[in-house]
Write an enzyme that holds these catalytic residues in place. Structure first.
Site, PDB file in Angstrom:
ATOM      1  N   SER A 241       0.742  -1.380   0.427  1.00 62.00           N
ATOM      2  CA  SER A 241      -0.333   0.089   0.061  1.00 62.00           C
ATOM      3  C   SER A 241       0.980   1.976  -0.049  1.00 62.00           C
ATOM      4  CB  SER A 241      -0.818   0.329   1.336  1.00 62.00           C
ATOM      5  OG  SER A 241      -0.943   1.238   1.548  1.00 62.00           O
ATOM      6  N   LYS A 242       0.311   1.680  -1.191  1.00 63.09           N
ATOM      7  CA  LYS A 242       1.641   3.554  -1.092  1.00 63.09           C
ATOM      8  C   LYS A 242       1.348   4.027   0.598  1.00 63.09           C
ATOM      9  CE  LYS A 242       1.582   4.725  -6.125  1.00 63.09           C
ATOM     10  NZ  LYS A 242       1.336   5.021  -6.941  1.00 63.09           N
ATOM     11  N   ARG A 243      -0.137   3.908   0.896  1.00 62.28           N
ATOM     12  CA  ARG A 243       0.295   4.822   1.992  1.00 62.28           C
ATOM     13  C   ARG A 243       0.004   4.382   3.491  1.00 62.28           C
ATOM     14  NH1 ARG A 243      -4.924   4.730   4.144  1.00 62.28           N
ATOM     15  NH2 ARG A 243      -5.709   3.836   2.265  1.00 62.28           N
TER      16      ARG A 243
END
Ligand code: GLU
Length: 483
Positions: A241-243
């Protein structure tokens, strides 16, 4: 087939993801393992709503940092916009595309519950002309199959009936990714499309467009071979996940991972070299890599493993190389590249390169990333150590032996003839014997008073390099707090 021509085609929508770096690496391997192979960077920047110019530089910089040298590019997809428009119009005139003015609401209203997703073909035979609200759709064959011969996944068969009449150009006239990408791959004479698994579903659409262009242009261009690389997942087996996961290549560079270690680690994501050895040079990786050996299963991006491997690479540097490698973290004012998100806690005036060159060997074996060096050597450069209060409390304030050891060390250190590591060691061990403490326990209050922490580089050499004046001053300051 001639020499391979491969590309990565990132869209500049955010930082350079480790997954894109892995894709770039596998493409680069293919280019480098054949004579005359060509590795191209094409920035897919046609979606003006999502792409930003400031994200282009990190792509170029990250590739350069990883040593994935380009033979061509960076090309800009937007530079080829006329060719995309021309291709769309040609395909329309040849009957492969048709205009459609359906709105999303109209489509939703027509659909029976449980109907297949995607467009229902309503405008397929309406013969609409271009209007202000008309998109161009591909007339996907209603029957038959499209076979993607994937070098990683084998033969993947798509039933044409489940591929809807997808949009190729928006009502604004803007040509979308599926066609622009195909026009560019033809233009760039790409022989292998090697990309993430998330694009597998695009492959049949792009093959259909490719065949349509072959027919409409009369210019037969052989299809590239396809290879869709397995997804990268985190320890919970979820897509990175990019976050939530640390996924930008830049963040690893900022933390002080070596490019060679990152390249080595990325190469193991979905593929493995022969033998048990995980630490493999770039040359061997290039020589051994085969697309056909890439696995189908998701690959676990294990930061711990990467960190461990990085430590191994760091330990292999010779002392001068290690000192030079530390420079962006310890003296960023003297380097052309510096980590964007951190600066050392000391100033340029406080830092002494010659002292750092002496102390660097003390921490060389103890760090897994270069940024870790800073906290290990800060007490050499700061006027006063940053005291970890919990540790100070434990070994100086709450332990009755703490002040005793400090007072005795202060007295003896002031009188020492030779100020060197072995002498300081012998003296401290003597203090321990006298007060009934092991050397380790006798060292603790001294270490905490002088360095601020209970862990760090070997104490006695550190004291030697720090010097008598500063050591004594710190012992005195610590002792004053016990009164
Ligand atoms: N622009 C696409 C991406 O960023 C590239 C897809 C491809 O390599 O064909 O994922």
């Amino acid at each position: 087939m001639g020499a391979p021509r491969v590309r990565i085609a990132p869209s500049p929508t955010g930082f350079f993801h480790v997954g894109t770096a892995r894709t770039a690496l596998f493409n680069w391997f293919v280019a480098r393992q054949a004579p005359g192979g060509v590795f191209i960077l094409r920035i897919e920047d046609t979606d003006a709503t999502r792409n930003r110019e400031e994200w282009v530089a990190p792509i170029v910089d990250s590739l350069a940092w990883l040593g994935l040298d380009l033979d061509e590019g960076p090309y800009r997809q937007s530079d080829n916009a006329l060719a995309h428009d021309g291709a769309a119009q040609l395909l329309r005139r040849s009957g492969y595309l048709y205009y459609c003015d359906c709105t999303g609401e109209a489509l939703a209203a027509r659909k029976a519950p449980g109907a297949p997703p995607g467009y229902d073909g309503f405008c397929r035979d309406r013969g609409l002309d271009r209007g202000p609200t008309t998109a161009l759709r591909f007339r996907t064959p209603l029957t038959g199959t499209t076979l993607v011969s994937d070098e990683v996944r084998g033969e993947v068969v798509f039933d044409n009936a489940v591929i809807d009449d997808f949009v190729v150009a928006k009502s604004t006239g803007a040509v979308l990714y599926a066609l622009a990408n195909v026009v560019d791959d033809r233009h760039d004479k790409i022989t292998h499309v090697i990309r993430g698994e998330e694009h597998l579903a695009n492959a049949p659409k792009q093959m259909l467009l490719w065949a349509a262009l072959n027919d409409a242009t009369g210019d037969y261009v052989a299809l590239p071979s396809y290879a869709h690389l397995p997804l990268l997942v985190n320890e919970r087996r979820q897509k990175l996940s990019k976050r939530k996961d640390p996924v930008s290549t830049e963040s690893y560079r900022n933390e002080g991972y070596l490019a060679e270690a990152v390249v080595n680690y990325l190469a193991l994501l979905g593929w493995s070299p022969r033998g048990d050895e995980e630490k493999v040079t770039r040359e061997v990786l290039v020589e051994q890599f085969r697309l056909g050996d890439v696995s189908h299963s998701p690959a676990f991006f294990d930061v711990k493993k990467l960190t461990h491997l990085n430590g191994e690479y760091l330990r292999e540097l010779d002392p001068e190389e290690f000192v030079a490698a530390c420079a962006p973290w310890v003296c960023p004012w003297s380097t052309s590249w510096r980590p964007s998100d951190r600066t050392p806690p000391w100033s340029e005036e406080q830092f002494h390169a010659s002292l750092f060159a002496r102390v660097a060997p003390l921490v060389h074996e103890r760090v897994a990333t270069l940024s870790q060096v800073v906290a290990m050597v800060d007490f050499f450069f700061l006027d006063e150590p940053v005291i970890d209060e919990a540790s100070f409390h434990k070994v100086v304030l709450a332990d009755p032996q703490g002040p005793v050891v400090l007072a005795e060390a202060l007295r003896r250190f002031e009188l020492l003839g030779d100020w060197d590591g072995p002498t300081l060691h012998a003296v401290t061990s003597g203090i321990g014997d006298e007060v009934g403490l092991s050397l380790r326990r006798a060292q603790a209050p001294i270490r905490c008073a002088v360095t601020g922490r209970l862990v760090g580089p070997p104490l006695f050499e550190s004291l030697e390099y720090l010097g008598r004046r500063r050591t004594v001053q710190r012992l005195r300051a610590a002792l004053a707090r016990t009164l």
